[in-house]
Design an enzyme around this catalytic site. Structure first.
Site, short mmCIF file in Angstrom:
data_model
loop_
_atom_site.label_atom_id
_atom_site.label_comp_id
_atom_site.label_asym_id
_atom_site.label_seq_id
_atom_site.Cartn_x
_atom_site.Cartn_y
_atom_site.Cartn_z
CE1 TYR A 1 -4.97 132.48 -9.00
CE2 TYR A 1 -5.64 130.87 -7.36
CZ TYR A 1 -4.86 131.23 -8.44
OH TYR A 1 -3.96 130.34 -8.96
CE LYS B 1 -2.12 129.76 -5.39
NZ LYS B 1 -2.79 128.42 -5.42
#
Ligand code: NAD
Length: 409
Positions: A252, A163
């Site tokens: 996140y 990511k």
């Protein structure tokens, strides 16, 4: 908060540019507005600090174990993921790709990767002929993910990509299309979807254990000091890191808001801050705050920064209770408290299973065709939302979204 020292519109234009990376910003000394460079290139870096290489040879492996080529031997690969391959029965390290020959040799010897399965970045495309490699795990700076994923697919390999998936939605779409063309699988390494506390938090919110969700508040905050870890300077380089903290850490909080509400936002407002005269933030934002409104009426406030004391909190407030995760999404040490009909701390086992469980899912997807919990489409969705956050901050207006995360015109 205000963005100063750089044109945010330039930044958004940069995000839409798939052909070249623009270094343009009035705040970058010596770089004129509109000047472009080619796409960033991979190059070798020293061994990160505090790496302890294994002294034991790798275990014997199952015949159906998936062979991974690790691309980029940095901190996360060496200190977190590579040691966890031994806990995933159908995954093994088959090859390494690095621009630092000495690091390649040392890591290769420690992990029992033969010399002819160690590649430089220039040799990367040769992996096509290496039948020991089934999949490529891309752990490079984020601005390099798209090109290496596309090249890995062209070499006939499956791709597990760190990511954020890429820095632009156009690059994410390019990666997904390349995977379809090659008939190979693509997974984004969102390890939190395999972490027991976060999995339980998703289940609790689905069961409305805090009632109907009214607010989500997330803080993914840190204070960056590139001088102490010069090898990691890519995180303040826009061509490699995009806007900075949001793509790296704030993602996140964005993810948590989505997997806890189980909804897509319908509108976003946001603000960014980029201080003048701080060399750390010549190219990236120091802080990004955004507010997402969901169809149910839930509102999420997401804060992320590279210039704040540290915090990693996800807090959900429902109409009858609350869920407090602090720390929420790290490698270990998670703490989760549910305040509902009763108040209880959740003790859910070892968070470090997340690394191997993620590998288990991808290897099973490759071998058995099972569904990937965090596919490329999820990575694309998140990058679209990141683009929407920057657009909202740039325009000072609410951005309305379609259910797939695309901005409505
Ligand atoms: P890092 O700086 O420690 O490692 C990056 C590595 O990439 C370097 O060691 C180097 O070998 C290689 N590299 C190739 N070209 C480079 C270039 N031009 N500039 C710098 N390095 C170059 O970074 P990291 O923390 O290991 O992050 C790597 C990737 O992993 C990023 O995409 C990051 O977002 C992701 N990450 C994910 C998690 C997670 O929890 N899933 C945690 C940390 C990092």
């Amino acid at each position: 908060m205000n963005a100063i020292g750089m044109s945010r519109r330039r930044f958004i234009e940069l995000g839409r540019d798939t052909a070249a990376v623009t270094l343009a910003t009035a705040a970058v000394p010596g770089v004129a507005l509109g000047q472009t460079s080619g796409r960033p290139a991979a190059s070798g870096r020293p061994m990160p600090d505090d790496v302890s290489l294994p002294s034991m040879p790798q275990r014997s492996r199952r015949p159906d174990s998936v062979g991974y080529a690790i691309v980029g031997l940095g901190d996360y690969a060496l200190n977190q993921m590579m040691p966890r391959f031994s806990r995933s029965p159908r995954s093994h390290i088959a090859a390494l790709v690095s621009g630092n020959p000495e690091k390649l040799r040392r890591v290769g010897e420690a992990y029992g990767v033969p010399a002819d399965a160690r590649y430089s970045y220039e040799q990367f495309d040769r992996i096509a002929a290496d039948r020991r490699i089934d999949a490529v795990y891309i752990v490079l700076p984020s601005g390099l993910h798209a090109d290496y994923a596309v090249r890995a697919f062209a070499a006939g390999k499956h791709v597990l990509c760190e990511k954020p998936m890429a820095l632009t939605s156009a690059d994410c779409e390019r990666m997904i299309a390349a995977g379809h063309r090659a008939n190979r699988r693509l997974m984004i390494a969102y390890r939190v979807h395999f972490e027991p506390h976060n999995i339980e938090a998703m289940a609790l919110m689905r069961r409305q254990e805090a009632g109907k969700i009214r607010f989500v508040r997330t803080e993914q905050l840190s204070r960056t000091d590139p001088s102490s870890r010069p090898a990691e300077n890519w995180r303040i380089d826009r061509a490699l890191a995009g806007g900075g903290p949001l793509e790296d850490y704030g993602i996140y909080g964005l993810q948590a808001a989505l997997y806890l509400t189980n909804e897509m936002p319908e509108s976003i407002t946001a603000a960014t801050f980029q201080p003048a005269n701080d060399p750390r933030f010549a190219q990236v934002f120091a802080s990004v705050a955004s507010q997402l409104t969901f169809p149910s009426g839930a509102i999420a406030q997401l804060m992320t920064s590279y210039d704040s004391s540290g915090s990693n909190i996800v807090h959900v407030r429902g109409d009858t209770g609350a869920l407090i995760m602090d720390p929420a999404t790290g490698y270990e040490g998670h703490k989760v408290r549910l305040e509902g009909r009763e108040r209880r701390e959740l003790s859910l086992g070892d968070p470090t299973v997340q690394f191997a469980a993620q590998l288990d899912n991808f290897s099973a997807a490759i071998r058995d065709g099972v569904a990937i919990r965090t596919p490329g489409e999820m990575g694309l969705r998140d990058v679209r939302l990141i683009e929407a956050i920057y657009t909202a901050a740039d325009t000072g207006r609410a951005v309305r979204l379609s259910p797939d995360g695309k901005m409505r015109r």
